[in-house]
Design a protein around this motif. Structure first.
Motif, mmCIF file in Angstrom:
data_model
loop_
_atom_site.group_PDB
_atom_site.id
_atom_site.type_symbol
_atom_site.label_atom_id
_atom_site.label_comp_id
_atom_site.label_asym_id
_atom_site.label_seq_id
_atom_site.Cartn_x
_atom_site.Cartn_y
_atom_site.Cartn_z
ATOM 1 N N GLU A 78 23.854 1.713 -7.479
ATOM 2 C CA GLU A 78 23.417 3.318 -7.949
ATOM 3 C C GLU A 78 22.212 3.446 -8.435
ATOM 4 N N SER A 79 21.628 2.309 -9.031
ATOM 5 C CA SER A 79 20.391 2.349 -9.798
ATOM 6 C C SER A 79 19.125 2.374 -8.746
ATOM 7 N N MET A 80 19.471 2.138 -7.666
ATOM 8 C CA MET A 80 18.550 1.792 -6.535
ATOM 9 C C MET A 80 17.926 3.153 -5.740
ATOM 10 N N ILE A 81 17.442 3.892 -6.782
ATOM 11 C CA ILE A 81 17.049 5.456 -6.204
ATOM 12 C C ILE A 81 15.749 5.537 -6.814
ATOM 13 N N LEU A 82 14.647 6.130 -6.326
ATOM 14 C CA LEU A 82 13.346 6.496 -6.806
ATOM 15 C C LEU A 82 13.547 7.853 -7.156
ATOM 16 N N GLY A 83 13.234 8.415 -8.422
ATOM 17 C CA GLY A 83 13.448 9.824 -8.876
ATOM 18 C C GLY A 83 14.829 10.200 -8.880
ATOM 19 N N GLU A 84 15.190 11.404 -9.228
ATOM 20 C CA GLU A 84 16.686 11.782 -9.282
ATOM 21 C C GLU A 84 17.185 12.065 -7.666
ATOM 22 N N TRP B 53 12.536 14.324 -0.950
ATOM 23 C CA TRP B 53 11.343 14.975 -0.215
ATOM 24 C C TRP B 53 10.215 14.437 -0.848
ATOM 25 N N LYS B 54 10.433 15.049 -2.168
ATOM 26 C CA LYS B 54 8.886 14.879 -3.079
ATOM 27 C C LYS B 54 8.545 13.446 -3.200
ATOM 28 N N VAL B 55 9.480 12.383 -3.289
ATOM 29 C CA VAL B 55 8.951 11.168 -3.268
ATOM 30 C C VAL B 55 8.403 10.477 -1.978
ATOM 31 N N LYS C 209 0.708 -0.894 -0.058
ATOM 32 C CA LYS C 209 0.023 0.039 -0.060
ATOM 33 C C LYS C 209 0.868 1.253 -0.157
ATOM 34 N N LEU C 210 2.207 1.081 0.361
ATOM 35 C CA LEU C 210 3.095 2.397 0.479
ATOM 36 C C LEU C 210 3.809 2.338 -0.742
ATOM 37 N N LEU C 211 4.975 1.370 -0.711
ATOM 38 C CA LEU C 211 6.004 1.210 -1.498
ATOM 39 C C LEU C 211 5.563 1.356 -2.931
ATOM 40 N N GLY C 212 4.660 0.189 -2.951
ATOM 41 C CA GLY C 212 4.112 -0.261 -4.278
ATOM 42 C C GLY C 212 3.658 0.951 -5.440
ATOM 43 N N PRO C 213 2.567 1.699 -4.842
ATOM 44 C CA PRO C 213 2.254 2.827 -5.593
ATOM 45 C C PRO C 213 3.265 3.862 -5.657
ATOM 46 N N THR C 214 4.271 3.955 -4.700
ATOM 47 C CA THR C 214 5.150 5.127 -5.126
ATOM 48 C C THR C 214 6.112 4.395 -6.038
ATOM 49 N N LEU C 215 6.392 3.294 -6.186
ATOM 50 C CA LEU C 215 7.294 2.431 -7.643
ATOM 51 C C LEU C 215 6.474 2.930 -8.594
ATOM 52 N N ILE C 216 4.965 2.676 -8.765
ATOM 53 C CA ILE C 216 4.391 2.922 -9.993
ATOM 54 C C ILE C 216 4.521 4.316 -10.573
#
Length: 392
Positions: free
Chosen positions: A231-237, A242-244, A98-105
């Motif tokens: 290094e690829s394991m980052i969401l967003g730039e 904070w935004k994510v 319910k949290l990480l999944g939608p954020t990953l999407i």
């Protein structure tokens, strides 16, 4: 298309499936889990959660293209209502599903989605949240955990993380952690943060369970000492952390609240039944307080559904204030319904009853996830435009 007819058919489908499946092997799990009892039958509830996944009852609101069912808000609410009515056990995959999944999407790359979403969908990998720190609880922008990129000859770079997180729910049961870390040297507050995904099974991470007043250890301290992730394991730039992080909290206070209220409704119904069976319902004062608690729950439930369809500034903060204080009062009311027996634990090993667990655990509801004081400050300053509180 008749939405009412579709919803009625869906309710029948959910109710029938739960009735057929909460039997045999799973019958003993009815009512298991909940406030302060999250460790009870954890492995069995994990197996039940995977059973739900096998039959398409996880990730209900995810888009079909990512393996979800793409259900409407009303149908998601129906599922949670029926789940509560069936007295089904608390699931264990909340943070991933319910949290990480939608954020990953929303923020993930195609590669990240392909790597992680199927594992979350099938409850094959468990996740925990690395937000709070000893010096950054409700004030998340004060995080000091640091991460830097190192590169190796001929290979991909890595994030190297040093710092500490605390109150990390189920870290000892998880495979991965999503971490807010400071990745820009000299940055302060909301700036220079990044949202990293890290495997927990490595030498650079130490997990120490925290013994709670209930006797359990759902929360943990997590220490990072040159812990690493690709290094690829980052969401967003880099710098978008904070935004994510705020987007993820929006999901936490969004549709996942409906799942939270499954447990609340079950606790309330069972407490009313206890009051009826032990005679305390005959006390007009207690009866009035239980009736008030019930009416407040219905208002809270309707407002939770409405907040998902109407963009109202401060609605999340108001909701947190309402449910946290409602649940805390429920714990206090449970002690009065139980009477004098609530004052002593059972047995020599500090075996707490369900209601004692509820009372003790719910004392923290007005603190975690942003204390009452923080929520009121946000509403006053950012929504009502009142002068900022003096800060030393």
């Amino acid at each position: 298309m008749n939405t009412a007819t579709d919803d009625a058919a869906f309710r029948t489908e959910v109710r029938s499936w739960l009735e057929a499946n909460l039997a045999g092997r799973w019958a003993a799990l009815k009512g298991v889990g909940g406030s302060g009892s999250g460790e009870d039958a954890y492995d069995e509830r994990l197996a039940w959660n995977r059973h739900l996944a096998e039959h398409g009852w996880t990730c209900l609101g995810w888009p079909a293209e990512h393996g979800g069912r793409g259900l409407s808000l009303s149908q998601q609410a129906i599922f949670y209502e029926e789940y509560a009515r069936a007295d089904a056990p608390e699931t264990v995959n909340h943070l991933g599903e319910k949290l990480l999944g939608p954020t990953l999407i929303e923020f993930g790359t195609d590669e990240q989605k392909a790597r992680f979403l199927p594992k979350i969908l099938h409850v094959a990998e468990m996740w925990c949240q690395g937000y709070s720190e000893p010096g950054a609880g409700s004030d998340l922008a004060a995080v000091s955990t640091k991460a830097v990129v190192t590169s190796s000859e001929g290979g991909p770079g890595e994030w190297v993380v040093d710092g500490q997180k605390v109150w990390t729910s189920w870290a000892q049961k998880s495979d991965w952690i999503f971490v807010i870390a400071r990745t820009e040297q000299g940055s302060t507050r909301h700036h220079g943060l990044s949202f990293l995904l890290m495997p927990l099974d490595q030498d650079g991470i130490e997990i120490r369970p925290i013994e709670q007043i209930t006797g359990g250890s759902e929360f943990n301290e997590v220490f990072f000492s040159s812990a690493r992730t690709d290094e690829s394991m980052i969401l967003g730039e880099p710098g978008d952390g904070w935004k994510v992080a705020m987007a993820l909290l929006g999901f936490e206070r969004g549709v996942s609240v409906l799942g939270q209220q499954v447990g609340f409704e079950r606790e309330l119904d069972d407490l009313i039944e206890l009051a009826r069976s032990n005679g305390s319902l005959d006390d007009p004062v207690l009866r009035d307080r239980l009736a008030r608690q019930s009416a407040e729950f219905e208002i809270m439930r309707v407002n939770a559904i409405r907040s998902l369809t109407e963009a109202t500034p401060g609605a999340d903060n108001v909701a947190k204030l309402v449910w946290a204080n409602w649940h805390r009062r429920l714990g206090e009311l449970a002690m009065e319904v139980c009477g004098a027996s609530a004052l002593t634990a059972e047995g020599e090993s500090y075996d707490l009853s369900r209601w004692q667990n509820l009372f003790l655990f719910s004392r923290a509801d007005t603190l975690y996830g942003g204390s009452d004081e923080i929520q009121r400050n946000i509403l006053a300053e950012r929504v009502l435009g009142l002068p900022q509180e003096a800060r030393g």
